[in-house]
Design a protein around this motif. Structure first.
Motif, PDB file in Angstrom:
ATOM      1  N   THR A   9       0.844  -1.190   0.000  1.00  0.00           N
ATOM      2  CA  THR A   9       0.000   0.000   0.000  1.00  0.00           C
ATOM      3  C   THR A   9       0.879   1.241   0.000  1.00  0.00           C
ATOM      4  OG1 THR A   9      -1.717  -1.187   1.208  1.00  0.00           O
ATOM      5  CG2 THR A   9      -1.880   1.212   1.167  1.00  0.00           C
ATOM      6  N   LEU A  10       0.733   2.023  -1.057  1.00  0.00           N
ATOM      7  CA  LEU A  10       1.497   3.251  -1.190  1.00  0.00           C
ATOM      8  C   LEU A  10       1.100   4.252  -0.105  1.00  0.00           C
ATOM      9  CD1 LEU A  10       1.321   3.621  -5.072  1.00  0.00           C
ATOM     10  CD2 LEU A  10       3.378   3.158  -3.726  1.00  0.00           C
ATOM     11  N   GLU A  11       1.925   5.262   0.075  1.00  0.00           N
ATOM     12  CA  GLU A  11       1.674   6.292   1.078  1.00  0.00           C
ATOM     13  C   GLU A  11       0.292   6.936   0.919  1.00  0.00           C
ATOM     14  OE1 GLU A  11       3.318  10.290  -0.220  1.00  0.00           O
ATOM     15  OE2 GLU A  11       4.688   8.908  -1.207  1.00  0.00           O
ATOM     16  N   ASN A  12      -0.228   7.003  -0.322  1.00  0.00           N
ATOM     17  CA  ASN A  12      -1.521   7.637  -0.580  1.00  0.00           C
ATOM     18  C   ASN A  12      -2.713   6.698  -0.359  1.00  0.00           C
ATOM     19  OD1 ASN A  12      -1.556   5.926  -2.774  1.00  0.00           O
ATOM     20  ND2 ASN A  12      -1.403   7.539  -4.322  1.00  0.00           N
ATOM     21  N   GLY A  13      -2.434   5.471   0.093  1.00  0.00           N
ATOM     22  CA  GLY A  13      -3.503   4.524   0.378  1.00  0.00           C
ATOM     23  C   GLY A  13      -3.819   3.569  -0.756  1.00  0.00           C
ATOM     24  N   GLU A  14      -3.196   3.739  -1.919  1.00  0.00           N
ATOM     25  CA  GLU A  14      -3.436   2.845  -3.056  1.00  0.00           C
ATOM     26  C   GLU A  14      -2.746   1.508  -2.815  1.00  0.00           C
ATOM     27  OE1 GLU A  14      -1.792   2.091  -7.551  1.00  0.00           O
ATOM     28  OE2 GLU A  14      -1.744   4.154  -6.803  1.00  0.00           O
ATOM     29  N   THR A  15      -3.559   0.438  -2.812  1.00  0.00           N
ATOM     30  CA  THR A  15      -3.019  -0.910  -2.658  1.00  0.00           C
ATOM     31  C   THR A  15      -2.838  -1.514  -4.051  1.00  0.00           C
ATOM     32  OG1 THR A  15      -4.032  -1.182  -0.495  1.00  0.00           O
ATOM     33  CG2 THR A  15      -3.436  -3.199  -1.656  1.00  0.00           C
ATOM     34  N   TYR A  16      -1.723  -2.181  -4.252  1.00  0.00           N
ATOM     35  CA  TYR A  16      -1.432  -2.776  -5.550  1.00  0.00           C
ATOM     36  C   TYR A  16      -0.697  -4.091  -5.350  1.00  0.00           C
ATOM     37  CZ  TYR A  16       3.409  -1.252  -4.891  1.00  0.00           C
ATOM     38  OH  TYR A  16       4.672  -1.095  -4.409  1.00  0.00           O
ATOM     39  N   SER A  17      -0.665  -4.898  -6.405  1.00  0.00           N
ATOM     40  CA  SER A  17       0.065  -6.159  -6.392  1.00  0.00           C
ATOM     41  C   SER A  17       1.485  -5.915  -6.880  1.00  0.00           C
ATOM     42  CB  SER A  17      -0.629  -7.172  -7.302  1.00  0.00           C
ATOM     43  OG  SER A  17       0.185  -8.322  -7.412  1.00  0.00           O
TER      44      SER A  17
END
Length: 159
Positions: A9-17
């Protein structure tokens, strides 16, 4: 199982694989902006700028596990950008040891349990991952990131 089976999860809250980085070498590092080793952000950024056109990605994971980080991942990332000029991806605050450790770090430790042991002993433990998602090297917190250059060159040459 490989590195590509995990999410972050990036600092901005975006979760990615992490599979978004298939075919690219990675440096994964637990960071802390208030740590005496924080100047390593400059060397990590130097590696990122030197090798990003060849596919290398540095992934920073702030952790307050050793009580040397700001309140949250956004504050930590902002401090990294302002103080050290960091442009590589920074993530939300995470734990790197114990039952609440981010699964990615549990995996990294498991894959490199050899001579350095499994627990992450301090901030700025660095993991080098090859283009196939395999953890190929673990570097101690005190290791200057620029000492990773030969290993990065070897990964890029092998591809």
């Amino acid at each position: 199982m490989s590195i590509y089976d995990f999410e972050a999860t990036l600092e901005n809250g975006e979760t990615y694989s992490l599979d978004r980085y298939k075919g690219q070498p990675l440096i994964i590092v637990n960071t802390a902006t208030k740590c005496g080793l924080a100047p390593q952000f400059e060397q990590l950024e130097e590696l990122y700028k030197t090798y990003k056109n060849q596919g290398l990605v540095v992934l920073g994971f702030p952790s307050d596990q050793f009580k040397q980080e700001l309140e949250n991942g956004q504050e930590a990332a902002e401090a990294c950008r302002l103080t050290y000029g960091v442009t590589f991806p920074m993530h939300q605050l995470c734990r790197v040891n114990g039952k609440e450790a981010l699964p990615l770090f549990s995996y990294l430790k498991e894959e490199t349990g050899g001579t350095l042991g499994s627990a992450i002993k301090w901030n700025f433990t660095k993991f080098l991952v090859n283009q196939q998602g395999e953890v190929v090297q673990r570097y101690a917190p005190q290791t200057n990131p620029l000492k990773m250059t030969a290993d990065i060159d070897a990964l890029l040459a092998a591809n």
